[in-house]
Design a protein around this motif. Sequence first.
Motif, PDB file in Angstrom:
ATOM      1  N   GLU A 156      21.963  59.884  16.821  1.00 57.47           N
ATOM      2  CA  GLU A 156      21.454  60.854  15.836  1.00 57.47           C
ATOM      3  C   GLU A 156      20.022  61.305  16.135  1.00 57.47           C
ATOM      4  OE1 GLU A 156      22.713  61.292  12.169  1.00 57.47           O
ATOM      5  OE2 GLU A 156      24.389  59.914  12.200  1.00 57.47           O
ATOM      6  N   PRO A 157      19.790  61.841  17.340  1.00 53.75           N
ATOM      7  CA  PRO A 157      18.409  62.197  17.690  1.00 53.75           C
ATOM      8  C   PRO A 157      17.849  63.382  16.916  1.00 53.75           C
ATOM      9  CG  PRO A 157      19.925  62.997  19.365  1.00 53.75           C
ATOM     10  CD  PRO A 157      20.739  62.164  18.418  1.00 53.75           C
ATOM     11  N   PHE A 158      18.728  64.194  16.331  1.00 56.53           N
ATOM     12  CA  PHE A 158      18.238  65.449  15.750  1.00 56.53           C
ATOM     13  C   PHE A 158      18.166  65.436  14.224  1.00 56.53           C
ATOM     14  CE2 PHE A 158      20.696  66.738  19.652  1.00 56.53           C
ATOM     15  CZ  PHE A 158      19.574  66.830  20.461  1.00 56.53           C
ATOM     16  N   THR A 159      18.567  64.313  13.617  1.00 58.28           N
ATOM     17  CA  THR A 159      18.590  64.253  12.157  1.00 58.28           C
ATOM     18  C   THR A 159      17.192  64.485  11.580  1.00 58.28           C
ATOM     19  OG1 THR A 159      20.420  62.733  12.264  1.00 58.28           O
ATOM     20  CG2 THR A 159      19.233  62.777  10.195  1.00 58.28           C
ATOM     21  N   GLY A 160      17.116  65.425  10.658  1.00 55.30           N
ATOM     22  CA  GLY A 160      15.856  65.670   9.951  1.00 55.30           C
ATOM     23  C   GLY A 160      14.809  66.409  10.759  1.00 55.30           C
ATOM     24  N   LEU A 161      15.195  66.950  11.911  1.00 58.49           N
ATOM     25  CA  LEU A 161      14.201  67.655  12.730  1.00 58.49           C
ATOM     26  C   LEU A 161      14.263  69.157  12.487  1.00 58.49           C
ATOM     27  CD1 LEU A 161      14.333  65.955  16.239  1.00 58.49           C
ATOM     28  CD2 LEU A 161      12.839  65.455  14.310  1.00 58.49           C
ATOM     29  N   ASP A 162      13.117  69.752  12.635  1.00 62.02           N
ATOM     30  CA  ASP A 162      12.965  71.196  12.600  1.00 62.02           C
ATOM     31  C   ASP A 162      13.865  71.812  13.696  1.00 62.02           C
ATOM     32  OD1 ASP A 162      11.531  73.572  13.691  1.00 62.02           O
ATOM     33  OD2 ASP A 162      10.159  73.074  12.052  1.00 62.02           O
ATOM     34  N   PRO A 163      14.571  72.921  13.406  1.00 63.93           N
ATOM     35  CA  PRO A 163      15.463  73.516  14.428  1.00 63.93           C
ATOM     36  C   PRO A 163      14.748  73.866  15.734  1.00 63.93           C
ATOM     37  CG  PRO A 163      15.810  74.568  12.302  1.00 63.93           C
ATOM     38  CD  PRO A 163      14.680  73.612  12.113  1.00 63.93           C
ATOM     39  N   LEU A 164      13.470  74.235  15.634  1.00 62.63           N
ATOM     40  CA  LEU A 164      12.724  74.595  16.852  1.00 62.63           C
ATOM     41  C   LEU A 164      12.511  73.368  17.740  1.00 62.63           C
ATOM     42  CD1 LEU A 164       9.935  77.097  15.789  1.00 62.63           C
ATOM     43  CD2 LEU A 164      11.832  77.468  17.382  1.00 62.63           C
ATOM     44  N   VAL A 165      12.170  72.255  17.102  1.00 64.25           N
ATOM     45  CA  VAL A 165      11.974  71.004  17.845  1.00 64.25           C
ATOM     46  C   VAL A 165      13.306  70.577  18.460  1.00 64.25           C
ATOM     47  CG1 VAL A 165      11.325  68.563  17.657  1.00 64.25           C
ATOM     48  CG2 VAL A 165      10.071  70.285  16.355  1.00 64.25           C
ATOM     49  N   ARG A 166      14.372  70.751  17.680  1.00 68.34           N
ATOM     50  CA  ARG A 166      15.710  70.390  18.179  1.00 68.34           C
ATOM     51  C   ARG A 166      16.020  71.190  19.442  1.00 68.34           C
ATOM     52  NH1 ARG A 166      19.592  71.324  13.645  1.00 68.34           N
ATOM     53  NH2 ARG A 166      20.126  73.307  14.587  1.00 68.34           N
ATOM     54  N   GLU A 167      15.737  72.487  19.406  1.00 67.08           N
ATOM     55  CA  GLU A 167      15.992  73.329  20.579  1.00 67.08           C
ATOM     56  C   GLU A 167      15.183  72.856  21.787  1.00 67.08           C
ATOM     57  OE1 GLU A 167      18.409  75.430  21.132  1.00 67.08           O
ATOM     58  OE2 GLU A 167      18.979  74.836  19.117  1.00 67.08           O
ATOM     59  N   GLU A 168      13.926  72.477  21.543  1.00 65.79           N
ATOM     60  CA  GLU A 168      13.071  71.992  22.651  1.00 65.79           C
ATOM     61  C   GLU A 168      13.643  70.714  23.255  1.00 65.79           C
ATOM     62  OE1 GLU A 168       8.658  71.703  22.357  1.00 65.79           O
ATOM     63  OE2 GLU A 168       9.038  72.624  20.415  1.00 65.79           O
ATOM     64  N   LEU A 169      14.118  69.827  22.371  1.00 61.68           N
ATOM     65  CA  LEU A 169      14.696  68.565  22.854  1.00 61.68           C
ATOM     66  C   LEU A 169      15.964  68.840  23.661  1.00 61.68           C
ATOM     67  CD1 LEU A 169      14.303  66.334  19.681  1.00 61.68           C
ATOM     68  CD2 LEU A 169      13.164  65.980  21.856  1.00 61.68           C
ATOM     69  N   ILE A 170      16.801  69.741  23.141  1.00 58.61           N
ATOM     70  CA  ILE A 170      18.055  70.058  23.823  1.00 58.61           C
ATOM     71  C   ILE A 170      17.756  70.663  25.190  1.00 58.61           C
ATOM     72  CG2 ILE A 170      20.096  71.567  23.759  1.00 58.61           C
ATOM     73  CD1 ILE A 170      20.155  71.102  20.706  1.00 58.61           C
ATOM     74  N   GLN A 171      16.772  71.568  25.229  1.00 58.48           N
ATOM     75  CA  GLN A 171      16.410  72.178  26.511  1.00 58.48           C
ATOM     76  C   GLN A 171      15.928  71.114  27.497  1.00 58.48           C
ATOM     77  OE1 GLN A 171      17.289  75.381  27.017  1.00 58.48           O
ATOM     78  NE2 GLN A 171      16.947  74.702  29.122  1.00 58.48           N
ATOM     79  N   GLY A 172      15.082  70.199  26.992  1.00 59.30           N
ATOM     80  CA  GLY A 172      14.571  69.106  27.834  1.00 59.30           C
ATOM     81  C   GLY A 172      15.710  68.278  28.409  1.00 59.30           C
ATOM     82  N   LEU A 173      16.733  68.079  27.587  1.00 65.09           N
ATOM     83  CA  LEU A 173      17.910  67.312  28.025  1.00 65.09           C
ATOM     84  C   LEU A 173      18.709  68.092  29.064  1.00 65.09           C
ATOM     85  CD1 LEU A 173      19.654  65.866  24.863  1.00 65.09           C
ATOM     86  CD2 LEU A 173      18.922  64.605  26.887  1.00 65.09           C
ATOM     87  N   LEU A 174      18.997  69.361  28.726  1.00 60.57           N
ATOM     88  CA  LEU A 174      19.846  70.163  29.606  1.00 60.57           C
ATOM     89  C   LEU A 174      19.201  70.373  30.971  1.00 60.57           C
ATOM     90  CD1 LEU A 174      21.341  72.845  27.186  1.00 60.57           C
ATOM     91  CD2 LEU A 174      22.335  70.698  27.978  1.00 60.57           C
ATOM     92  N   ASP A 175      17.880  70.481  30.993  1.00 64.94           N
ATOM     93  CA  ASP A 175      17.182  70.667  32.266  1.00 64.94           C
ATOM     94  C   ASP A 175      17.406  69.484  33.208  1.00 64.94           C
ATOM     95  OD1 ASP A 175      16.237  73.038  31.370  1.00 64.94           O
ATOM     96  OD2 ASP A 175      14.188  72.367  30.972  1.00 64.94           O
ATOM     97  N   ARG A 176      17.761  68.335  32.618  1.00 65.51           N
ATOM     98  CA  ARG A 176      17.912  67.135  33.450  1.00 65.51           C
ATOM     99  C   ARG A 176      19.298  66.526  33.375  1.00 65.51           C
ATOM    100  NH1 ARG A 176      13.270  67.958  31.022  1.00 65.51           N
ATOM    101  NH2 ARG A 176      11.742  68.462  32.605  1.00 65.51           N
ATOM    102  N   ALA A 177      20.266  67.306  32.871  1.00 66.85           N
ATOM    103  CA  ALA A 177      21.599  66.743  32.627  1.00 66.85           C
ATOM    104  C   ALA A 177      22.416  66.562  33.901  1.00 66.85           C
ATOM    105  CB  ALA A 177      22.355  67.645  31.658  1.00 66.85           C
ATOM    106  N   GLU A 178      22.038  67.268  34.946  1.00 74.56           N
ATOM    107  CA  GLU A 178      22.805  67.225  36.197  1.00 74.56           C
ATOM    108  C   GLU A 178      22.979  65.779  36.688  1.00 74.56           C
ATOM    109  OE1 GLU A 178      22.706  70.344  38.623  1.00 74.56           O
ATOM    110  OE2 GLU A 178      24.301  69.291  39.716  1.00 74.56           O
ATOM    111  N   GLY A 179      24.224  65.397  36.881  1.00 79.58           N
ATOM    112  CA  GLY A 179      24.512  64.063  37.401  1.00 79.58           C
ATOM    113  C   GLY A 179      24.385  62.946  36.371  1.00 79.58           C
TER     114      GLY A 179
END
Length: 230
Positions: A156-179
Motif C-alpha cells: 500500500e505505498p500510495f495510501t493517503g498520498l497526494d495524486p501528484l506525489v503518487r505519479e512521481e513515485l510511479i514514474q520513479g518505479l517505471l523508469d527502473r522496472a526493466e528486468g
Amino acid sequence: MSMAIHTERLTKRYGGTEALRGLDLDVPRGSIYAFVGPNGAGKTTAIQTILNLRQPTTGRAEVMGADSRALTHENFQHIGYVSENQRLPEWMTVEEFFDYLRPLYKTWDADLHAELRRQFDLPPGRKVKQLSRGMKMKVALASALVFRPQLLILDEPFTGLDPLVREELIQGLLDRAEGMTIFVSSHDLAEIESFASHVGYLEQGRLRLSEEMAVLAERFREVQVVFEGE
Ligand code: ATP
C-alpha cells in the motif's frame, strides 16, 4: 514459466481469525503485479507470510525460486520490501540514513542513488521526522530501489498520498522496472491499474482472481459488447 513468487495453499490464522485461506499465488518474473483487496482482506498478512516475516499456519511459499523459510541475508539482497507503515529512522537526516544503508548490501548503486536523489528531489540535510508523508515514501522507495532488487514488494505505498506525489513515485518505479518484478498492494485498483501488467484480487483471505491486465481488459470489452448488443 519461472515465478518471482509462488505460494501453495498458504494459510494464516491469528487465534480465531483466518486471515489467509489457502492462497495459491503465482507472480511471473518481470511482471508488475497489482495485489488488490479491501481493508482486512489479508494483503499484509500474505506479503509478510510470503517473506517469512510471519510463519504460515500451513502451506508454503517460494520467493525468487527459494523456499521462503530459507531466506537469508544473502538471498534477501535481491528482494526489496517497503511495508505499509515503513518505519524510517526519524532522528537521522536523509543523508545519514543513506550513509547507514550503503554498506549493508553489495548491490548498492552510487549512480542510481544520485539519480534518485535528483528525481525525487530528496533533501539530504533534512531530518526524516520533518518530512511530509509523501517525501517519507520517496525516501523509503529510493532506499529499496538503490540496491537494484530483482523483486520489489510494496505494501500500500500510495495510501493517503497526494495524486501528484503518487505519479512521481510511479514514474520513479517505471523508469527502473526493466528486468525487475514489482508486487504492489492496494485497496484501490484505480491507483495502480494504469501501470500493472497483472492483477490479483484478494477477498477475505482468498484469491478471487489472478489475471493479466490485457486479458481482463479484453474480457471486459467482450462483456460490454454483449450488454450493448442487448
Ligand atoms: P489493511 O489494508 O487494512 O492493512 P490487509 O488486506 O493488509 O488490510 P491484514 O492486515 O493482513 O489485511 O489483515 C487480515 C485480517 O487479519 C484482518 O481481519 C486483521 O484484523 C487480522 N489480523 C492482522 N494481523 C493480526 C494480528 N497480528 N493479530 C490478530 N489479527 C490480525
